[in-house]
Design a protein around this motif. Sequence first.
Motif, PDB file in Angstrom:
ATOM      1  N   THR A   1      19.084  77.241   5.815  1.00 28.37           N
ATOM      2  CA  THR A   1      18.963  78.445   6.027  1.00 28.37           C
ATOM      3  C   THR A   1      20.213  79.232   6.805  1.00 28.37           C
ATOM      4  N   LEU A   2      20.684  80.281   5.937  1.00 28.43           N
ATOM      5  CA  LEU A   2      22.116  80.977   6.601  1.00 28.43           C
ATOM      6  C   LEU A   2      21.598  82.343   6.923  1.00 28.43           C
ATOM      7  N   SER A   3      22.255  82.571   8.391  1.00 26.48           N
ATOM      8  CA  SER A   3      21.686  83.638   9.196  1.00 26.48           C
ATOM      9  C   SER A   3      23.145  84.432   9.086  1.00 26.48           C
TER      10      SER A   3
ATOM     11  N   LYS B   1      25.632  81.573  10.980  1.00 20.59           N
ATOM     12  CA  LYS B   1      24.972  80.320  11.459  1.00 20.59           C
ATOM     13  C   LYS B   1      24.111  79.840  10.362  1.00 20.59           C
ATOM     14  N   GLY B   2      24.333  78.383  10.264  1.00 20.48           N
ATOM     15  CA  GLY B   2      23.517  77.761   9.306  1.00 20.48           C
ATOM     16  C   GLY B   2      22.474  76.709   9.646  1.00 20.48           C
TER      17      GLY B   2
ATOM     18  N   VAL C   1      17.800  81.686   2.434  1.00 16.62           N
ATOM     19  CA  VAL C   1      17.349  80.257   2.046  1.00 16.62           C
ATOM     20  C   VAL C   1      17.731  80.000   0.869  1.00 16.62           C
TER      21      VAL C   1
ATOM     22  N   SER D   1      21.331  92.040  10.501  1.00 14.86           N
ATOM     23  CA  SER D   1      21.314  90.619  10.513  1.00 14.86           C
ATOM     24  C   SER D   1      20.271  90.252   9.185  1.00 14.86           C
ATOM     25  N   GLN D   2      20.490  89.081   8.406  1.00 11.89           N
ATOM     26  CA  GLN D   2      19.698  88.701   7.397  1.00 11.89           C
ATOM     27  C   GLN D   2      19.776  87.220   7.313  1.00 11.89           C
ATOM     28  N   ASN D   3      18.446  86.765   6.968  1.00  9.97           N
ATOM     29  CA  ASN D   3      18.564  85.338   6.607  1.00  9.97           C
ATOM     30  C   ASN D   3      18.446  85.114   5.151  1.00  9.97           C
TER      31      ASN D   3
END
Length: 871
Positions: free
Chosen positions: A465-467, A454-455, A527, A523-525
């Motif tokens: 921000t890419l999750s 999800k962006g 940026v 899960s990771q974000n």
Amino acid sequence: MRTDEPQAIHLKDYHAPDYKVFEIALDFVLDPAATRVGARLRMARTGAEDAPLVLNGEALKLVSVALDGKLLAKDEYSVDAEHLTIPNLPEKFVLDIVTEIAPEQNTLLSGLYTSKGMFCTQCEAEGFRRITYFLDRPDVLAVYTTRIEADRKLYPVLLSNGNLITKGDLPGGRHFAVWRDPFPKPCYLFALVAGDLGRIEDEFVTMSGRKVDLKIFVEHGNENKALYAMDSLKRAMKWDEEAYGREYDLDIFMIVAVSAFNFGAMENKGLNIFNDKVLLASPETATDDDYGRIEGVVAHEYFHNWSGDRITCRDWFQLSLKEGFTVFRDQGFSADMRSHAVKRIEEVRALRLRQFQEDAGPLAHPVQPQSYISIDNFYTATIYEKGAELIGMLKTLVGDETYRKATDLYFARHDGQAATVEDWVRCFEEASGRDLSQFRLWYAQAGTPVVGAKGLYDKSTKTYTLSLAQTLRPTPGQPEKKPMHIPVRLGFIGKSGASLPLTLEGENATGPEERVLELTEASQNFVFVGVEEEPILSLGRGFSAPAVFAVDHSPADRTTLMAHDPDSFNRWEAGQTAARAAMMAMMQGASPDPLYVAALGPVLDKAMEDMAFAANMLSLPLESEIAMAMPVVDPDAIHAARMGLVKTVAAAHRAKFAELYAALGEDGPFSPEAKAAGKRALRNACLRYLTAEDDEAAATLAHRHYLSATNMTDMIAGLAALTRMSSAKKDEAFTHFHDRFAKDALVLDKWMGLQAGSPRADTVVRVRALMEHAAFDIKNPNRVRALVGAFSANQLRFHAADGSGYALVGDVVRKLDGINAQVAARMAGAFETWRRFDPARQALIRAELEKTLAISGISSNLFEVMSKTLA
């Protein structure tokens, strides 16, 4: 056949052998009904002093046993159906064993058997025990010397591993040959061939200047059909020197083609044995797919000389150590010979059809299994193709230069050894300086990860921000999973189609237009800064991991990716995703997606620039691929939706299809090279759409296409179109094809397979009739795979609501189990997805499974597949 319930073998129970074999001298006196095998083993004890020697053996008649030249009395050893046990042995000794076997009765095609008047062996995985008593396990390496004696007139060619030492005549019209392989190897790599064979010869000069004699042996009259295999072999030898620094080590390299073979081919040291299906080719008898397969399989088996022969696996739980690595090597070779983009698409399509389905079903297992009942059942897409994907991920993580350092280290350190997966990964850790302990989970955990993305774009700060989140569902025996180490290759595409830079927060310089993120947590974000416009995410480029990359693209985003993504794989992937979404919606009553249909226009406009890639872009997902996306599979609805989308695309672009079809007409002599094959692929893709209506006009075009064809690829395309139709032209063409190739079994395999894949309602009846045809032989694996295997892949008719398809395959599996258990177990895999169908179909399949599991004397191969499928 077994009457008791087979017991599983576990990796945790591995222990090193109690005895070592330094050398083995084999003496074969060949006779189809009664072959005598003498085996002299020079051995030493390596385990406990009181450990008995337990040798494996099956279907053997023991003639004599001698220790250090003295015959043993019957009370000095014990023998049962599977073992020869000798207690009280000295620390070092020589053991002489004489056995008798009946090759002509060996329908299992494991060990030594006869096929069309020739002797042949297949010893992987556990066939050597059907030749003589031995420590039949891959971690027992010995030097082999083999003497073969036979009737000179019947068997003028006598072959085995290594270099030819001597040969000569014997009284009574007999002769002999002695071969010696100086490189220690496990018994599964032993090979013997004897027969009356034709040959072609060539030579290769290695990078150090040594001359290697190359010989390919075939049935008389097939010599010209082996020329492409020889060319492929020489290119593979050169490529392995350049790409991996691997030079061939013997004075001779031989290949033999046989017609009855359980595998595609076998990498026996210096003497590869091939199923003739993956060796013989001519324009009149082989398709472009056949040529590509021959090129790849020849390379695969040759590459095994180092990744499988010089370094083998310690035990069968390490099977992917040689197979996954060698598949990755042959994929690299084929990509360099042809098209990297098209090759990657082919690889991923096959992986999803076979391995993803395996991962999602009752037969799911890790790349390094922890247990098995029959090792024959673990020659799977997970071991081979997923195993290759793991090698690709390692290369992505460490980079090309370090990858080569790691493989050089592996070859140098473990040459002449039986290694493990842990040995392999350790070489990468040492070469890269990285801790790859989490990556090892790919070998330990079954299942296909889903990577969701999800962006969130902030226009004011120009940040994105890419999750990323990963999930891995439970699989049999593994209810809980740990996060995997997943390389995620990605790029950003602007609305105009231009690539955007990817600069991570904290970086000083502008980032590249493509990069690899490492997802190691649940899960990771991530940026990204300096993003000038909201990007379209191109995720999982090049299929950077064997995972499902789930991105919620809009239909407009998909068409942008189809047209502009610089990554060819993701351009194709966007098209496949759009087509799949369109068909899923059509099953719910929607009209075909106009954006997807329109997006194929630019593909057609640029089709001549890369014809093979364009052909792939025009190919819709298969019905079986659509089935994998459905919680409850409806074969009839899938078929209707796919045919509806084909017709819609055909109507929208008919003029362009016709223009391309005419422009791509055959010109000049046949060439198997990539460009010419791509041209045929595109023309035949156009034919599929031009015959979409399946009416008499379509039948006329398909019939004309078949009759005018100058090569097998185009003939098959014409016949394939006709299989859908009720026109008399279909019967005319199939009769013509049969009569033309009536004496060529491999071509008749195609004839049978096309009919088995027909969507027509009478297909089950037709297949049963073909099983009575003179060309069908249930004892020959090629015939079974061509007809019954093709039918079981027929999503519509195998899953017919009346259960007739299930009954057909069930009948064949049960009959086969008493003839060739390996093939029976593989055919039974067709039932693997049974729980994903409606209750009525589930009940029909369950009945077949239970009926099969209840057969008297069921083999351990089939028992394992059936019991796991029903569990």
